[in-house]
Structures are given as C-alpha cells and as structure tokens.
Enzyme design. Structure first.
Site, mmCIF file in Angstrom:
data_model
loop_
_atom_site.group_PDB
_atom_site.id
_atom_site.type_symbol
_atom_site.label_atom_id
_atom_site.label_comp_id
_atom_site.label_asym_id
_atom_site.label_seq_id
_atom_site.Cartn_x
_atom_site.Cartn_y
_atom_site.Cartn_z
ATOM 1 C CB CYS A 1 -0.994 -0.005 1.153
ATOM 2 S SG CYS A 1 -0.252 -0.154 2.801
ATOM 3 C CG HIS B 1 -4.695 0.498 3.796
ATOM 4 N ND1 HIS B 1 -4.075 -0.316 2.875
ATOM 5 C CD2 HIS B 1 -5.572 1.251 3.089
ATOM 6 C CE1 HIS B 1 -4.549 -0.052 1.663
ATOM 7 N NE2 HIS B 1 -5.459 0.891 1.768
ATOM 8 C CG ASP C 1 -7.288 2.093 -0.715
ATOM 9 O OD1 ASP C 1 -6.110 1.958 -1.126
ATOM 10 O OD2 ASP C 1 -7.767 1.387 0.176
#
Length: 180
Positions: free
Chosen positions: A104, A148, A164
């Site tokens: 991520c 995250h 995202d």
C-alpha cells in the site's frame, strides 16, 4: 493541523480506546496558500512520472483525473507484501516502470506524487482498516496487519477526498474461532 490523532504509549500493553464520530460530509475549509504549496511540493522525481501522470489523468476536472490515476493503479498493478530483491536507487520509478507490484505505501506514494505533478494537492494518510468485531469481548480487534496507507487529494468543493489506489490483496479477513 493535519486532522490526525496520535497516541504515544507503552508498546507492551494492549491499547483500548473509544471513538465517537460524526458520519457525514467533511466540513469544507479552503486551503491556505502555504497549505496548497505544501501539498503540491515534490522532491526530485523521475521525469517519466510526470508524463505517466499526464497520460493516465487525461483531461477534465480534478476529481475525474484523480479517479483515473487511482483506476490505473488498481487495475494495472499487483498487490504484494514482497519488497524488491535489492534496494532500488529510485523506489517509486522502480515500482511504476519495472516491478509494477508492491504494498500500500507504494500505491499511495505513487498516486500522491502523480496528483501533485498534475497540480492537485495530495497527501498520504496512514492508519488502520477493517479489523473485526469480536462478539465474545464485545470489542473491535484491530491488528498491526490491518495497517494501511491511502491518499487524500484536495478537490475544490468537497475538500480532502479519500482515494485508495491499492488493489485488493486477496487475503481473507475472517477471524478464526481460536482468535476470538
């Protein structure tokens, strides 16, 4: 100033806290000139990243352009927890042009840099996602593996907007009976 909270405490102890939040649209407040400059500032980056951002974002309003960058990262790249076999001189260029796989932080960094290169203020946000509700204890359990990173881009009107760009990992998040 970042609309963030940090908790510093003993690392050996379980952290328990309660959160109460208003669910609704963010309260708009304009960016100051200093804030806009901060969230547009870029270090020296591979010149190819500017070109790729231009191609991916295309024409249109900032929201549509940001969504197109997000979509390319989600569709054309792979999520993996494996890092490069050896350190890259330019990790972002290596991610975008060679490996096309990462975790991520790579996806969030790539999108934030690309948004900034397109004149859209952006920042990387980090925290936790998901977790699960433990019906035995009556508490939500959030683990380090739920950490995250994502992106917030400044879109005139709604303000900071969440993106995202990380594709799904494919791992299941179901808690086992033993973990409950």
């Amino acid at each position: 100033p970042e609309d963030a909270f940090r908790v510093f405490g003993p690392f050996n102890e379980t952290l328990r806290y309660e959160v109460s939040a208003h669910s609704g649209p963010p309260l708009p407040s304009p960016l100051t000139t200093a804030e806009r400059n901060r969230y547009l500032d870029l270090p020296l980056v591979d010149i190819r990243i500017y070109s790729l951002a231009r191609v991916w974002s295309g024409q249109g309003n900032p929201l549509d352009r940001a969504l197109r960058i997000q979509s390319h990262l989600q569709k054309d790249f792979k999520y993996t927890l494996d890092g490069p076999e050896r350190p890259a001189r330019d990790p972002l260029a290596d991610f975008l042009f060679a490996r096309k796989a990462g975790y991520c932080e790579y996806f969030a960094s790539a999108m934030a840099v690309m948004l900034r290169s397109e004149g859209i203020p952006a920042r990387v946000a980090t925290g936790f996602q998901s977790g699960y509700f433990n019906d035995v204890s009556g508490l939500y359990v959030v683990r380090a593996s739920d950490a995250h990173a994502w992106v917030e881009g400044w879109i005139e009107g709604p303000g900071w907007t969440t993106f995202d760009p990380t594709p799904p990992s494919g791992k299941t998040g179901a808690a086992s009976l033993f973990s409950r």
